[in-house]
Design a protein around this motif. Structure first.
Motif, PDB file in Angstrom:
ATOM      1  N   VAL A   5      23.638  50.227  54.211  1.00  0.00           N
ATOM      2  CA  VAL A   5      23.696  50.406  52.763  1.00  0.00           C
ATOM      3  C   VAL A   5      24.792  51.419  52.440  1.00  0.00           C
ATOM      4  CG1 VAL A   5      22.452  51.147  50.693  1.00  0.00           C
ATOM      5  CG2 VAL A   5      21.235  49.943  52.509  1.00  0.00           C
ATOM      6  N   VAL A   6      25.652  51.046  51.503  1.00  0.00           N
ATOM      7  CA  VAL A   6      26.732  51.917  51.064  1.00  0.00           C
ATOM      8  C   VAL A   6      26.566  52.163  49.576  1.00  0.00           C
ATOM      9  CG1 VAL A   6      29.235  52.113  50.780  1.00  0.00           C
ATOM     10  CG2 VAL A   6      28.301  50.985  52.801  1.00  0.00           C
ATOM     11  N   ASN A   7      26.582  53.428  49.169  1.00  0.00           N
ATOM     12  CA  ASN A   7      26.539  53.823  47.760  1.00  0.00           C
ATOM     13  C   ASN A   7      27.794  54.637  47.474  1.00  0.00           C
ATOM     14  OD1 ASN A   7      23.800  53.012  46.749  1.00  0.00           O
ATOM     15  ND2 ASN A   7      23.217  54.237  48.518  1.00  0.00           N
ATOM     16  N   LEU A   8      28.569  54.246  46.473  1.00  0.00           N
ATOM     17  CA  LEU A   8      29.792  54.953  46.129  1.00  0.00           C
ATOM     18  C   LEU A   8      29.911  55.091  44.616  1.00  0.00           C
ATOM     19  CD1 LEU A   8      32.282  53.011  48.437  1.00  0.00           C
ATOM     20  CD2 LEU A   8      31.369  55.302  48.840  1.00  0.00           C
ATOM     21  N   VAL A   9      30.500  56.199  44.176  1.00  0.00           N
ATOM     22  CA  VAL A   9      30.854  56.397  42.772  1.00  0.00           C
ATOM     23  C   VAL A   9      32.301  56.852  42.767  1.00  0.00           C
ATOM     24  CG1 VAL A   9      30.468  57.744  40.679  1.00  0.00           C
ATOM     25  CG2 VAL A   9      28.514  56.994  42.059  1.00  0.00           C
ATOM     26  N   GLY A  10      33.120  56.149  41.998  1.00  0.00           N
ATOM     27  CA  GLY A  10      34.531  56.504  41.926  1.00  0.00           C
ATOM     28  C   GLY A  10      35.227  55.712  40.843  1.00  0.00           C
ATOM     29  N   ARG A  11      36.554  55.756  40.878  1.00  0.00           N
ATOM     30  CA  ARG A  11      37.359  55.082  39.863  1.00  0.00           C
ATOM     31  C   ARG A  11      38.113  53.908  40.468  1.00  0.00           C
ATOM     32  NH1 ARG A  11      37.088  57.334  34.980  1.00  0.00           N
ATOM     33  NH2 ARG A  11      36.447  59.501  34.911  1.00  0.00           N
ATOM     34  N   ALA A  12      38.165  52.816  39.707  1.00  0.00           N
ATOM     35  CA  ALA A  12      38.884  51.624  40.151  1.00  0.00           C
ATOM     36  C   ALA A  12      40.359  51.962  40.311  1.00  0.00           C
ATOM     37  CB  ALA A  12      38.699  50.489  39.152  1.00  0.00           C
ATOM     38  N   GLY A  13      40.909  51.583  41.448  1.00  0.00           N
ATOM     39  CA  GLY A  13      42.309  51.887  41.736  1.00  0.00           C
ATOM     40  C   GLY A  13      43.285  50.888  41.138  1.00  0.00           C
ATOM     41  N   ARG A  14      42.790  49.749  40.716  1.00  0.00           N
ATOM     42  CA  ARG A  14      43.623  48.716  40.102  1.00  0.00           C
ATOM     43  C   ARG A  14      42.722  47.794  39.295  1.00  0.00           C
ATOM     44  NH1 ARG A  14      42.803  44.193  43.775  1.00  0.00           N
ATOM     45  NH2 ARG A  14      42.243  44.988  45.803  1.00  0.00           N
ATOM     46  N   ASP A  15      43.332  46.954  38.495  1.00  0.00           N
ATOM     47  CA  ASP A  15      42.555  45.937  37.786  1.00  0.00           C
ATOM     48  C   ASP A  15      41.998  44.945  38.806  1.00  0.00           C
ATOM     49  OD1 ASP A  15      43.049  47.008  35.288  1.00  0.00           O
ATOM     50  OD2 ASP A  15      44.747  45.689  34.870  1.00  0.00           O
ATOM     51  N   PRO A  16      40.837  44.394  38.542  1.00  0.00           N
ATOM     52  CA  PRO A  16      40.238  43.437  39.476  1.00  0.00           C
ATOM     53  C   PRO A  16      41.096  42.176  39.635  1.00  0.00           C
ATOM     54  CG  PRO A  16      38.633  44.156  37.845  1.00  0.00           C
ATOM     55  CD  PRO A  16      39.965  44.668  37.403  1.00  0.00           C
ATOM     56  N   GLU A  17      41.061  41.622  40.837  1.00  0.00           N
ATOM     57  CA  GLU A  17      41.675  40.317  41.098  1.00  0.00           C
ATOM     58  C   GLU A  17      40.541  39.313  41.233  1.00  0.00           C
ATOM     59  OE1 GLU A  17      44.315  40.461  44.450  1.00  0.00           O
ATOM     60  OE2 GLU A  17      45.326  42.244  43.681  1.00  0.00           O
ATOM     61  N   VAL A  18      40.635  38.206  40.499  1.00  0.00           N
ATOM     62  CA  VAL A  18      39.549  37.232  40.455  1.00  0.00           C
ATOM     63  C   VAL A  18      40.031  35.888  40.987  1.00  0.00           C
ATOM     64  CG1 VAL A  18      37.839  36.134  38.964  1.00  0.00           C
ATOM     65  CG2 VAL A  18      38.700  38.396  38.393  1.00  0.00           C
ATOM     66  N   ARG A  19      39.170  35.251  41.788  1.00  0.00           N
ATOM     67  CA  ARG A  19      39.447  33.901  42.287  1.00  0.00           C
ATOM     68  C   ARG A  19      38.251  33.020  41.984  1.00  0.00           C
ATOM     69  NH1 ARG A  19      41.007  34.090  48.404  1.00  0.00           N
ATOM     70  NH2 ARG A  19      41.067  31.867  48.018  1.00  0.00           N
ATOM     71  N   TYR A  20      38.552  31.840  41.450  1.00  0.00           N
ATOM     72  CA  TYR A  20      37.525  30.849  41.166  1.00  0.00           C
ATOM     73  C   TYR A  20      37.698  29.703  42.162  1.00  0.00           C
ATOM     74  CZ  TYR A  20      37.009  33.374  36.794  1.00  0.00           C
ATOM     75  OH  TYR A  20      36.803  34.345  35.862  1.00  0.00           O
ATOM     76  N   PHE A  21      36.615  29.316  42.812  1.00  0.00           N
ATOM     77  CA  PHE A  21      36.655  28.247  43.795  1.00  0.00           C
ATOM     78  C   PHE A  21      36.118  26.948  43.182  1.00  0.00           C
ATOM     79  CE2 PHE A  21      36.438  32.243  46.068  1.00  0.00           C
ATOM     80  CZ  PHE A  21      37.423  32.097  47.036  1.00  0.00           C
ATOM     81  N   GLU A  22      36.515  25.820  43.755  1.00  0.00           N
ATOM     82  CA  GLU A  22      36.071  24.524  43.257  1.00  0.00           C
ATOM     83  C   GLU A  22      34.555  24.387  43.275  1.00  0.00           C
ATOM     84  OE1 GLU A  22      38.021  21.219  45.100  1.00  0.00           O
ATOM     85  OE2 GLU A  22      40.006  22.073  44.747  1.00  0.00           O
ATOM     86  N   SER A  23      33.905  25.113  44.182  1.00  0.00           N
ATOM     87  CA  SER A  23      32.446  25.054  44.285  1.00  0.00           C
ATOM     88  C   SER A  23      31.757  25.757  43.118  1.00  0.00           C
ATOM     89  CB  SER A  23      31.997  25.696  45.596  1.00  0.00           C
ATOM     90  OG  SER A  23      32.329  27.086  45.589  1.00  0.00           O
ATOM     91  N   GLY A  24      32.548  26.502  42.301  1.00  0.00           N
ATOM     92  CA  GLY A  24      31.974  27.253  41.194  1.00  0.00           C
ATOM     93  C   GLY A  24      31.751  28.714  41.525  1.00  0.00           C
ATOM     94  N   THR A  25      31.976  29.088  42.778  1.00  0.00           N
ATOM     95  CA  THR A  25      31.804  30.469  43.212  1.00  0.00           C
ATOM     96  C   THR A  25      32.950  31.328  42.686  1.00  0.00           C
ATOM     97  OG1 THR A  25      30.742  29.703  45.226  1.00  0.00           O
ATOM     98  CG2 THR A  25      31.536  31.959  45.237  1.00  0.00           C
ATOM     99  N   VAL A  26      32.626  32.571  42.334  1.00  0.00           N
ATOM    100  CA  VAL A  26      33.618  33.517  41.839  1.00  0.00           C
ATOM    101  C   VAL A  26      33.692  34.687  42.812  1.00  0.00           C
ATOM    102  CG1 VAL A  26      34.293  35.000  39.918  1.00  0.00           C
ATOM    103  CG2 VAL A  26      32.993  32.913  39.472  1.00  0.00           C
ATOM    104  N   LEU A  27      34.927  35.103  43.143  1.00  0.00           N
ATOM    105  CA  LEU A  27      35.169  36.264  44.003  1.00  0.00           C
ATOM    106  C   LEU A  27      36.051  37.232  43.240  1.00  0.00           C
ATOM    107  CD1 LEU A  27      35.323  37.882  46.689  1.00  0.00           C
ATOM    108  CD2 LEU A  27      37.253  36.398  47.305  1.00  0.00           C
ATOM    109  N   CYS A  28      35.661  38.493  43.225  1.00  0.00           N
ATOM    110  CA  CYS A  28      36.441  39.544  42.587  1.00  0.00           C
ATOM    111  C   CYS A  28      36.676  40.639  43.627  1.00  0.00           C
ATOM    112  CB  CYS A  28      35.682  40.104  41.383  1.00  0.00           C
ATOM    113  SG  CYS A  28      36.499  41.480  40.571  1.00  0.00           S
ATOM    114  N   THR A  29      37.926  41.077  43.758  1.00  0.00           N
ATOM    115  CA  THR A  29      38.244  42.163  44.682  1.00  0.00           C
ATOM    116  C   THR A  29      38.921  43.288  43.917  1.00  0.00           C
ATOM    117  OG1 THR A  29      40.393  41.195  45.251  1.00  0.00           O
ATOM    118  CG2 THR A  29      38.513  40.619  46.667  1.00  0.00           C
ATOM    119  N   LEU A  30      38.680  44.506  44.376  1.00  0.00           N
ATOM    120  CA  LEU A  30      39.365  45.676  43.853  1.00  0.00           C
ATOM    121  C   LEU A  30      39.175  46.829  44.815  1.00  0.00           C
ATOM    122  CD1 LEU A  30      37.339  47.962  42.176  1.00  0.00           C
ATOM    123  CD2 LEU A  30      37.025  45.924  40.850  1.00  0.00           C
TER     124      LEU A  30
END
Length: 123
Positions: A5-30
């Motif tokens: 288990v990881v718990n973190l509090v901080g500030r986003a270093g960049r705007d999120p990058e979002v990918r939508y897959f044909e299956s309907g799944t969404v992935l967001c990285t930051l």
């Protein structure tokens, strides 16, 4: 018994990058910058985050560079083979299960975000 288990509090270093897959799944990285409790330097620790599904959609819609967030998730070491060198590579990534938007209204107002001064106690 095992626990990851990881718990973190901080500030986003960049705007999120979002990918939508044909299956309907969404992935967001930051990335998130987290100050250490007792650090002799002003340099934060940086963590790569991955959000999936509904949590990814929320992150994509509400998190911007500089947003204060809290996350809970699990640590995974992702491994791959470098296409150019054939070398095995790895990188730690936090797979986020829970996202808390901790910023104030001031943090979310685009006209005020540019005026952020970055004091010593904040990132």
């Amino acid at each position: 018994m095992s626990l990851n288990v990881v718990n973190l509090v901080g500030r986003a270093g960049r705007d999120p990058e979002v990918r939508y897959f044909e299956s309907g799944t969404v992935l967001c990285t930051l990335t998130i910058a987290v100050n250490r409790r007792s650090s002799r330097t002003d340099e934060p620790d940086w963590f790569n985050l991955k959000f999936w599904g509904k949590t990814a959609e929320i992150a994509a819609n509400y998190v911007k560079k500089g947003s204060l967030i809290g996350i809970q998730g699990s640590l995974e070491i992702e491994t791959w083979t470098d296409r150019n060198t054939g070398t095995n590579r790895s990188s730690p990534v936090v797979h986020v299960d829970r996202l808390d938007l901790l910023g104030s209204k001031r943090d979310n107002d685009p006209s005020l975000v540019g005026n952020y001064s970055g004091g010593d106690d904040e990132f």
